[in-house]
Design an enzyme around this catalytic site. Structure first.
Site: not given
Length: 239
Positions: A106-107, A110, A114
């Site tokens: 999940h991270e 991100h 980005h």
């Protein structure tokens, strides 16, 4: 008595909105903790750690300028876009559990957002200082406005509503960012073969429970804003 807004035995009926928001957040947090704890005890069949999963996902996405680091705490995992660092908590970094791999993925979602310029993430990042500023100033402005009896009170109330609305907007913009990151994570784990199909389904349960906490936070913020609008509406009617 608070400017005539308390009724009966000195109780403010709009507090029910606050209590509803608190209950929603508590239930979502409880669901998240229970789900994470359950799948943190289920080891991934290939034995991959959260750190290894994160590095593999990032490299498969062509991202080599994001480092993966350990951060103290439980569920303090986050991606730092300013320094391009993906930080994984004690429960994730070296763990081989289904939950750990899911959180790490999940991270990574991100970090990929980005890298690819995902618009909602950019909007949320831009809103961070504004939302922090707004949430800090909102209630002082509103409380002062409620106690004052001059025309300046309406100006202060409107300013307070605007400040708090920025914080609510941040919560709302956060939703698509988090949902998209989880969607990317599930796809990456399946496509890269790091987890088996049934394990990806279990990760979906973990990430869905995590998503509920963001929905709960947004709902609570909206209920708070509704309460503010009711209180300030009563104040304007008195004028």
């Amino acid at each position: 008595m608070f400017g005539g807004y308390y009724y009966g035995f000195g109780l403010d009926p709009t507090y029910i909105l606050v209590l509803i928001g608190v209950m929603i957040c508590l239930l979502a947090s409880s669901k998240m903790n229970a789900t994470f704890n359950r799948y943190s005890r289920v080891r991934s069949r290939n034995g991959i750690t959260g750190r290894d999963a994160a590095e593999r996902i990032l490299h498969n996405a062509g991202i080599y300028d994001v480092s993966v680091e350990h951060v103290r705490g439980n569920l303090t995992d986050h991606y730092d876009p300013r320094n391009k660092v993906l930080r994984l908590s004690d429960a994730t970094y070296q763990s081989t559990s289904i939950a750990a791999v899911g959180v790490a993925a999940h991270e990574c979602g991100h970090a990929i957002q980005h890298a690819y310029g995902y618009a909602p993430l950019s909007i949320r990042s831009a809103l961070v200082p504004v939302a922090n500023f707004g949430s800090t100033l909102a209630w002082p402005l509103i409380l002062i406005g409620l106690f004052m009896n001059s025309e300046m009170s309406i100006v202060l109330l409107n300013a307070g509503i605007l400040m708090f609305s920025l914080a609510v907007l941040f919560q709302i913009v956060t939703l698509p960012v988090e949902f998209n990151a989880s969607g990317r994570a599930l796809k990456l784990l399946g496509d890269n073969g790091m987890l088996y199909e049934e394990e990806v389904r279990d990760v979906r349960k973990v990430l869905s429970a995590a998503a509920l906490t963001y929905v709960a936070s947004a709902a609570s913020a909206i209920l708070q804003l509704l309460r503010i609008l009711i209180l300030t509406g009563n104040r304007r009617n008195r004028n």
